[in-house]
Write an enzyme that holds these catalytic residues in place. Sequence first.
Site, mmCIF file in Angstrom:
data_model
loop_
_atom_site.group_PDB
_atom_site.id
_atom_site.type_symbol
_atom_site.label_atom_id
_atom_site.label_comp_id
_atom_site.label_asym_id
_atom_site.label_seq_id
_atom_site.Cartn_x
_atom_site.Cartn_y
_atom_site.Cartn_z
ATOM 1 N N LYS A 105 0.868 -1.185 0.000
ATOM 2 C CA LYS A 105 0.000 0.000 0.000
ATOM 3 C C LYS A 105 0.896 1.222 0.000
ATOM 4 C CE LYS A 105 -4.544 0.574 0.368
ATOM 5 N NZ LYS A 105 -5.532 -0.445 -0.002
ATOM 6 N N GLY A 218 -19.095 7.123 -1.929
ATOM 7 C CA GLY A 218 -18.091 7.368 -2.969
ATOM 8 C C GLY A 218 -18.275 6.316 -4.050
HETATM 9 N N1 GLU Z 1 -7.236 -0.144 -3.470
HETATM 10 C C1 GLU Z 1 -7.960 -1.350 -3.740
HETATM 11 C C2 GLU Z 1 -7.981 -2.247 -2.512
HETATM 12 O O1 GLU Z 1 -7.789 -1.802 -1.412
HETATM 13 C C3 GLU Z 1 -7.442 -2.048 -4.985
HETATM 14 C C4 GLU Z 1 -6.032 -2.494 -4.928
HETATM 15 C C5 GLU Z 1 -5.502 -3.009 -6.251
HETATM 16 O O2 GLU Z 1 -6.248 -3.149 -7.196
HETATM 17 O O3 GLU Z 1 -4.290 -3.235 -6.299
HETATM 18 O O4 GLU Z 1 -8.255 -3.420 -2.592
#
Ligand code: GLU
Length: 415
Positions: A105, A218
């Site tokens: 992340k 959202g």
């Molecule tokens: N941000 C999204 C999640 O928390 C997608 C992550 C991604 O596709 O890599 O799952």
Amino acid sequence: MKSYNSFSVAQQQVEESARLLNLDKATIEFLKWPQREFKFTIPVRMDDGRTEIFHAYRIQYNFARGPAKGGIRFHPDETVDTIRALAAWMTWKTAVVDIPLGGAKGGVVCDPRTLSQNELENIARAYVRAAADILGADRDVPAPDVYTNPQTMAWMMDEYETIVRRHQPGVFTDKPIPIGGTEGRRDATSRGGVIAVREACKYLGIDPTGTYAIQGFGNAGQRAALLHQEILEGGKLIAVCDSRGGIYNPSGLDPEELVIHKLKTGTVLNFPGAKQIPRDSVLELNVDVLYPAALENAISAHNALNIKARIICELANGPTTPDADLILHENGIFVIPDILASAGGVTVSYFEMLQDSGGDFWDEATVHQKLDKKISTAFKAVYDAIRDKKIHPRLGAMVVGVARVAEACKLRGWV
Ligand code: GLU
């Protein structure tokens, strides 16, 4: 009210699932920490000519099952520990849906609501200049998250390709379709969540056409509002909230009209025919399905006792605190945990990586069908763990995810 450090919560979840799996000490210690952490300061030229310094992170939690994978969020409240927790959850999430990726992340500490498009583009490009050498389709693949979107990914991909001087679409996912994005990515998180609700109704013997409410309106909340009725072939949306407040109509809110209203006015408030209610009371209504689709820690010991939903589908990452989990479980509420309920997004991101590397793009129906299969299979694996080990659903999902990552670490000889 008790405050939570998300990363301590994430570490406790590892310990609890590791105990059930009888993992050895070294494996537990290894899985409790990110493998690599990067902190950047990024200078950005603002519209008024000033240079502002932003703090940014990329945390690559685990690579045992494949390249690190996970979103980059732009949010004023991010800290190293929120990003660590979110990176850990990505690791278990990719493992639960059994795609060959690790977890990561990233984040930039900023408030996008006060920034122009031009400043957002400058931040996105500056982030990639700082992080380019740790990213790559075979290293670490970002995607959007809170307050970032396909346009952010387009700028980031362009900056990356400018640096490496190669066409590299697979290094970012959830890109716009004309530059290597996939069909079906925009609603993938919500679609995955609603498919999981469908499976939960099937296994638990609950009528899928009852009422539902959504906390947070959202992208994920809006898509869930629409997809719930399509996938479950029925259902009545009776309450919704966003950061400005909540609305309620026991005879039902029209999801399509509501999405149009939100896009037009920027809020769900003042929707014709609906009564205004306090924002947080949306969580406490008598509904069959509740979708928390906002930020972390929305359901805590403070309000868990008041929750009356039969199924909670966590489209947000980390919306329920550990003590709330136990209360919900004791009250017979079935929580579809975030690492399963919101795994549709990263699953379709993986499909996007496959399409980018093969140069062969699928139609929307193919993406939907492959996603359905991944989520239904994952639901069954988690449900089996819940039943066999007599544990609550989050622990069931953690056990499935952690066991798969631990096995990969062992096979590689790391632990
Ligand atoms: N941000 C999204 C999640 O928390 C997608 C992550 C991604 O596709 O890599 O799952």
